[in-house]
Each structure stands twice: as structure tokens, then as C-alpha cells.
Scaffold this motif. Structure first.
Motif, PDB file in Angstrom:
ATOM      1  N   LYS A 255       4.295  64.327 -70.229  1.00 48.08           N
ATOM      2  CA  LYS A 255       2.891  63.949 -70.333  1.00 48.08           C
ATOM      3  C   LYS A 255       2.740  62.907 -71.431  1.00 48.08           C
ATOM      4  O   LYS A 255       3.302  63.074 -72.513  1.00 48.08           O
ATOM      5  CB  LYS A 255       2.084  65.202 -70.682  1.00 48.08           C
ATOM      6  CG  LYS A 255       0.617  65.129 -70.335  1.00 48.08           C
ATOM      7  CD  LYS A 255      -0.009  66.484 -70.614  1.00 48.08           C
ATOM      8  CE  LYS A 255      -1.467  66.529 -70.263  1.00 48.08           C
ATOM      9  NZ  LYS A 255      -1.719  66.637 -68.838  1.00 48.08           N
ATOM     10  N   VAL A 256       1.985  61.867 -71.145  1.00 50.79           N
ATOM     11  CA  VAL A 256       1.652  60.879 -72.166  1.00 50.79           C
ATOM     12  C   VAL A 256       0.128  60.725 -72.177  1.00 50.79           C
ATOM     13  O   VAL A 256      -0.522  60.997 -71.183  1.00 50.79           O
ATOM     14  CB  VAL A 256       2.329  59.510 -71.882  1.00 50.79           C
ATOM     15  CG1 VAL A 256       3.828  59.607 -72.068  1.00 50.79           C
ATOM     16  CG2 VAL A 256       1.980  59.009 -70.511  1.00 50.79           C
TER      17      VAL A 256
ATOM     18  N   GLU B 223      10.857  57.456 -66.539  1.00 55.87           N
ATOM     19  CA  GLU B 223      11.471  58.092 -67.714  1.00 55.87           C
ATOM     20  C   GLU B 223      10.568  59.205 -68.261  1.00 55.87           C
ATOM     21  O   GLU B 223      11.066  60.249 -68.704  1.00 55.87           O
ATOM     22  CB  GLU B 223      11.747  57.010 -68.766  1.00 55.87           C
ATOM     23  CG  GLU B 223      12.323  57.509 -70.077  1.00 55.87           C
ATOM     24  CD  GLU B 223      11.243  57.745 -71.104  1.00 55.87           C
ATOM     25  OE1 GLU B 223      11.288  58.806 -71.730  1.00 55.87           O
ATOM     26  OE2 GLU B 223      10.345  56.897 -71.257  1.00 55.87           O
TER      27      GLU B 223
ATOM     28  N   ALA C  93       9.438  52.552 -66.424  1.00 56.25           N
ATOM     29  CA  ALA C  93       9.134  53.266 -67.672  1.00 56.25           C
ATOM     30  C   ALA C  93       8.480  54.610 -67.363  1.00 56.25           C
ATOM     31  O   ALA C  93       8.735  55.602 -68.036  1.00 56.25           O
ATOM     32  CB  ALA C  93       8.217  52.412 -68.549  1.00 56.25           C
ATOM     33  N   MET C  94       7.638  54.638 -66.319  1.00 54.12           N
ATOM     34  CA  MET C  94       6.952  55.885 -65.967  1.00 54.12           C
ATOM     35  C   MET C  94       7.943  56.928 -65.470  1.00 54.12           C
ATOM     36  O   MET C  94       7.751  58.124 -65.662  1.00 54.12           O
ATOM     37  CB  MET C  94       5.902  55.616 -64.885  1.00 54.12           C
ATOM     38  CG  MET C  94       4.787  54.697 -65.337  1.00 54.12           C
ATOM     39  SD  MET C  94       3.876  55.376 -66.739  1.00 54.12           S
ATOM     40  CE  MET C  94       2.649  54.087 -66.988  1.00 54.12           C
TER      41      MET C  94
ATOM     42  N   ARG D 269      11.272  63.751 -69.160  1.00 55.83           N
ATOM     43  CA  ARG D 269      11.201  64.328 -70.502  1.00 55.83           C
ATOM     44  C   ARG D 269      10.927  65.828 -70.446  1.00 55.83           C
ATOM     45  O   ARG D 269      10.392  66.319 -69.462  1.00 55.83           O
ATOM     46  CB  ARG D 269      10.043  63.682 -71.282  1.00 55.83           C
ATOM     47  CG  ARG D 269      10.232  62.227 -71.531  1.00 55.83           C
ATOM     48  CD  ARG D 269       9.046  61.717 -72.332  1.00 55.83           C
ATOM     49  NE  ARG D 269       9.081  60.276 -72.456  1.00 55.83           N
ATOM     50  CZ  ARG D 269       8.136  59.563 -73.050  1.00 55.83           C
ATOM     51  NH1 ARG D 269       7.069  60.169 -73.554  1.00 55.83           N
ATOM     52  NH2 ARG D 269       8.241  58.253 -73.142  1.00 55.83           N
ATOM     53  N   PRO D 270      11.233  66.531 -71.544  1.00 55.22           N
ATOM     54  CA  PRO D 270      10.854  67.948 -71.590  1.00 55.22           C
ATOM     55  C   PRO D 270       9.328  68.109 -71.545  1.00 55.22           C
ATOM     56  O   PRO D 270       8.820  69.012 -70.900  1.00 55.22           O
ATOM     57  CB  PRO D 270      11.432  68.442 -72.908  1.00 55.22           C
ATOM     58  CG  PRO D 270      11.907  67.247 -73.662  1.00 55.22           C
ATOM     59  CD  PRO D 270      12.024  66.109 -72.714  1.00 55.22           C
ATOM     60  N   ILE D 271       8.599  67.237 -72.231  1.00 52.79           N
ATOM     61  CA  ILE D 271       7.136  67.261 -72.141  1.00 52.79           C
ATOM     62  C   ILE D 271       6.734  66.061 -71.299  1.00 52.79           C
ATOM     63  O   ILE D 271       6.757  64.925 -71.748  1.00 52.79           O
ATOM     64  CB  ILE D 271       6.483  67.214 -73.538  1.00 52.79           C
ATOM     65  CG1 ILE D 271       6.867  68.477 -74.307  1.00 52.79           C
ATOM     66  CG2 ILE D 271       4.965  67.083 -73.419  1.00 52.79           C
ATOM     67  CD1 ILE D 271       6.308  68.558 -75.710  1.00 52.79           C
TER      68      ILE D 271
ATOM     69  N   LEU E  46      -0.409  61.385 -66.921  1.00 54.09           N
ATOM     70  CA  LEU E  46      -1.044  60.367 -67.764  1.00 54.09           C
ATOM     71  C   LEU E  46      -2.236  60.939 -68.533  1.00 54.09           C
ATOM     72  O   LEU E  46      -2.977  60.202 -69.170  1.00 54.09           O
ATOM     73  CB  LEU E  46      -1.512  59.191 -66.898  1.00 54.09           C
ATOM     74  CG  LEU E  46      -0.406  58.323 -66.280  1.00 54.09           C
ATOM     75  CD1 LEU E  46      -0.999  57.349 -65.282  1.00 54.09           C
ATOM     76  CD2 LEU E  46       0.356  57.569 -67.355  1.00 54.09           C
TER      77      LEU E  46
END
Lengths: 182, 317
Positions: free
Chosen positions: B44-45, B36, B33-34, B40-42, B75
Motif C-alpha cells: 500500500k502506498v 514493485e 514501479a507499481m 512488498r510486505p505492506i 493506492l
């Protein structure tokens, strides 16, 4: 456990919601469905099938995992941390009408996390929310645009939506046995 | 069921030796999952928002330190890098005193690399913060083994039943030890190969095959992992010359041809081209060396996420 909805009722409800989506958006031209993991994903896929039957158009569907956006992650939670799964949104959400799909609307915190997660992927024109059951007890100013069934509950109860794709059966149950949060 | 886990048991990740197969699977699944997130375009989660992570590196490192730092930033953790050349360690401070001083600033996780085996265990006993071992002496380098396993699993869809050859300096390599623990726990068949001067005594007791003939190790292998000749740890004459080492143990196209046709070639980096691996192999179609670097970020994100989220119960107890 009392059964709130059986499979037939759930199927009719999804058909009704699909029609409401078409009516409100005047078609499905710029619409994409995004299911919130876990049970929002098969619900979104079912809605896409119905929308295709109704309008003749394919509607893109995606899956959103909100685990990394939760606000209760680092608290001393009871029980295990949720397992993080992949988010799969294989299309641009910019300028589209995104219909977010989840099984139960309760505190609203999952949807808050889903909105944050979704906005990291772009700038949708609108975000609308479909839920199978709205059980009340909101803690945030969030409301659903399309509701399968409103169910007044107590906080001690829990509402369980079961779907054939995951649980082998379609039904919505009210668990009154001191259940955890739905 | 006992073969699935939903959290890590402790507050630290010190080595693969004391992990269960279920914990290893949990980290690898979470890393998927990480990965993915990094696409992403951004990128950062907000999962570790408000958490402080200290990267404490007593040994030089580019890849591992950068990889941890990228993982922490993706993260949303606040990160601090302490490079030892500019720190009070050069003024004579002990590891425990450094740890206590850092602890006073209330970090959540300390990522530490140290030249002495067991330094991270000492740190973990001293600190309330979670400790991630980013390599300690000749002991373990658990996140490297995890990213290697992730890379193999990504290509082969499994670990159990695969033949994995590990070739090179077995004596000084913490990557080797962590990989042996991990791969044997996950049911892979490990073949270790190196000069007898660089093969620790008794490693066959770890449940692996040991040979000095590289052809035997590589034959029919699903994955071939090359280890770096660690010149900085070698004071004696372990082999006559680098050139002779390459001739006897170096991974050449001819030796790669002995492995399975779809075998992958791995190296934890930094590579000594022309010593343990030929450039044609390092840059060839079977090489997954750069995939390993990309996967390192995902695996480290998974480790940090799981450590920051778990371990509360034990702390309270």
C-alpha cells in the motif's frame, strides 16, 4: 552559475562522511545505505565503495522512490508529475541502521516522504540522514546527521547537485535564475 | 522530444484510439514501479489518500472489477462499488441521472463498465470526475490492452517489430479493438484470425493482417492472444457448433508449435476451455494468462495514479 563544490571537493566530502558514519556507528556491522531517487542512489553507491575500502566490509545499498508518498502530488502543480520509478531494497531493514542518502536538503518534505516509504518496509533500528548540501528553509522538524556543505540560500535560488553517473560531471551549482524548487 | 510524455492529456481514459504512443509508454513505465509495490510486505502506498473512486459496473465482471478495486486500495483511495442489480438503475434511472447523482457526492474518478458502446464517453462529458473505461459494449477495453502490452513487453522487452496473433471472436470483442489500436501504435505486426462470420468488415483498414486460417496467423508469432467466444452476445448462428469451432480455430499444442519457440500464449479471461483454447495450452509453460491478471493490478494503479495527478491544467483552462 556559481560553482559551490567541484568534483574533488565532493569526493573528499563523501570520504569524510563515510568516516563519520563508521565513527558514529562503531563500524558498519548493521548498516545499510538507501539512496533517494534520483541522485541519492549513485551517492549511496559511492559511499558503499568508500566504506568497503575503509572497513573491508560490504555494505548493502538500496534505492527508494518517494513519488507515491509525496504530499504535493495532487495539487495543481506547475509542470509534469514526476515519473514513478521502482523502489529496490533487496534486504530486510528490520533492526538495521539505515543511512538515507539524498543530494539536497531543503524543505524536508522529501525526507518526510522517504521516512514514510522506508517504514513501510519494516522497522529499522535507526534512520540516519546524509545530504550533500543543506540549503536551509526547512518546513518540517527534520535535520541531517551528516552534511557535505551548508549553503545559505534564498528561496528564489536553486541548488543543483550533478553527478557523473547521471549528468556526466561532478559539481554542485547555485542557480540564481529564478529556479524551481530543488 | 515528442516521443516521451510525463502526463496524460485528458481527465479520462476512454480508449486507446485517442492516445499517443508516448502516453501508452508512460502508463507502461509507471506500471513497472507499481508492480514493485504489489511485491512488498505492506502492499500500500498513500498516493491517492483522500481520493474517492467509484466502480460503476453495469455488466457482470469478476476479474476487472476486483483488479480495479485492488489497485485503488493499494493506492489508498476510498472505493465504492455500485453493482447494478442492487441500484436504482433497475428502477429506471438513466445513465446521465445516475452520473449526476454520483457527481453530487464529488468523486475523483469513476471506473465504468457498460454494455453500450460509447456509454463512458457520455459519462465523461457529463461528469467533472475522471472516467476510466472498464469496457463499453463492443467498443474498447483500454486497461486490458494496456495490461496485455505490459505482459508482452515484460517477456519480450519490446513491442515494436513483434508478430502478435489475435484469434477468436473479433466481432464482439472490445479487447480486440483496444489491442489493435495499441499494438499498431507501438509498431507491432498484428494478425487477426476468426471465422468470417465473426470478423468485422473492413478491419484490414486498421493496418493489420486478416486471415481465416489460424495456422497462418500463428506461424512465427511472438505472442498469441486468444479471445473468448462471447456466447452471451451471440443471438445468431455464427458457427455450426462449439466443437467445430475448436477444431478449426481452437489453440491446440500442435498450433502453438507453429509459433516461435519462445512465444507466449495469452487470454483476457474468462476462458472457455475446449472452445477457444485447449487446457494443455492454457496451463502449459508458454501460458502467461495468470501473469496478465497480476499485471492488470499494476497497470490499473498506473492509470489511476496518472489520471488523479494529471489533467488539472485543462480543468482550469
Amino acid at each position: 552559475m556559481p560553482v559551490l563544490m567541484d568534483g574533488e571537493r565532493m569526493s573528499r566530502t563523501l570520504t569524510r562522511i563515510a568516516h563519520e558514519i563508521v565513527e558514529r556507528n562503531r563500524g558498519v556491522g548493521d548498516i545499510a545505505l538507501v539512496g533517494v531517487r534520483t541522485r541519492g542512489v549513485p551517492m549511496a553507491k559511492r559511499l558503499a565503495v568508500i566504506l568497503r575500502e575503509v572497513t573491508g566490509h560490504e555494505v548493502a545499498t538500496g534505492a527508494l522512490d518517494i513519488t507515491l508518498y509525496r504530499d504535493d502530488l495532487m495539487k495543481a502543480v506547475v509542470g509534469p508529475q514526476p515519473i514513478v520509478r521502482r523502489t529496490e531494497i533487496p534486504f530486510s531493514i528490520d533492526g538495521r541502521h539505515i543511512v538515507l542518502v539524498d543530494d539536497v536538503l531543503y524543505t524536508g518534505r522529501t525526507i518526510r516522504a522517504a521516512l514514510d516509504a522506508l517504514i513501510d518496509f519494516g522497522r529499522p533500528s535507526t534512520i540516519q540522514l546524509v545530504v550533500m548540501v543543506d540549503r536551509g528553509h526547512r518546513e518540517l522538524p527534520i535535520k541531517a546527521d551528516y552534511v557535505g556543505k551548508n549553503v545559505p540560500t534564498s528561496r528564489r535560488e536553486s541548488v543543483q547537485v550533478r553527478l557523473a553517473e547521471i549528468d556526466g560531471v561532478d559539481e554542485v551549482l547555485l542557480d540564481q535564475s529564478e529556479g524551481g524548487p530543488a | 522530444m515528442s516521443d516521451t510524455a510525463t502526463r496524460l492529456r485528458g481527465k479520462d481514459l476512454l480508449g486507446i484510439a485517442d492516445m499517443t504512443a508516448a502516453e501508452i509508454s508512460l502508463i507502461l513505465d509507471t506500471a513497472e514501479a507499481m508492480k514493485e509495490v504489489s511485491a512488498r510486505p505492506i502492499k500500500k502506498v498513500p498516493a491517492l489518500r483522500g481520493k474517492t473512486v467509484i466502480n460503476l459496473f453495469y455488466e457482470p465482471s469478476t476479474r476487472t472489477r476486483t483488479s480495479f478495486e485492488v489497485a485503488e486500495k493499494r493506492l489508498s483511495a476510498d472505493t465504492l462499488n455500485i453493482a447494478i442489480a442492487q441500484s436504482s438503475v433497475v428502477k429506471g434511472e438513466t445513465l446521465i441521472d445516475t452520473a449526476l447523482n454520483l457527481e453530487a457526492m464529488n468523486p475523483d474518478i469513476i471506473v465504468c463498465r457498460h454494455g453500450s458502446s460509447g456509454a463512458n464517453h457520455l459519462l465523461a462529458r457529463t461528469c467533472k470526475a475522471g472516467v476510466v473505461n472498464a469496457g463499453d459494449g463492443m467498443h474498447e477495453h483500454p486497461t486490458q490492452a494496456l495490461l496485455d502490452a505490459f505482459t508482452i513487453r515484460e517477456r519480450k522487452k519490446r513491442l515494436a517489430g513483434l508478430k502478435v496473433a489475435i484469434v477468436g471472436d473479433l466481432l464482439h470483442s472490445r479487447v480486440f479493438r483496444s489491442n489493435v489500436y495499441l499494438l499498431t501504435k507501438m509498431g507491432a505486426e498484428v494478425w487477426a484470425c476468426g471465422p468470417s462470420t465473426l470478423t468485422p468488415v473492413g478491419i484490414a483498414n486498421l493496418g493489420i493482417h486478416v486471415t481465416t486460417r489460424v495456422e497462418e496467423a500463428v506461424e512465427g508469432a511472438d505472442a498469441v492472444m486468444m479471445l473468448r467466444i462471447q456466447m452471451e452476445r451471440m443471438q445468431g448462428g455464427y458457427f455450426p457448433s462449439l466443437r467445430e469451432y475448436f477444431q478449426v480455430f481452437g489453440m491446440t499444442p500442435a498450433r502453438v508449435a507453429l509459433a516461435k519457440p519462445d512465444a507466449i500464449i495469452m487470454h483476457p479471461g474468462p476462458m472457455n476451455r475446449g472452445v477457444e483454447i485447449a487446457s494443455e495450452v492454457a496451463d502449459g509453460p508458454a501460458s502467461v494468462i495468470l501473469d496478465q491478471v497480476a499485471n492488470g493490478v499494476a497497470v490499473r494503479m498506473a492509470v489511476l495514479y496518472l489520471l488523479a495527478g494529471g489533467g488539472e491544467d485543462e480543468a482550469a483552462a
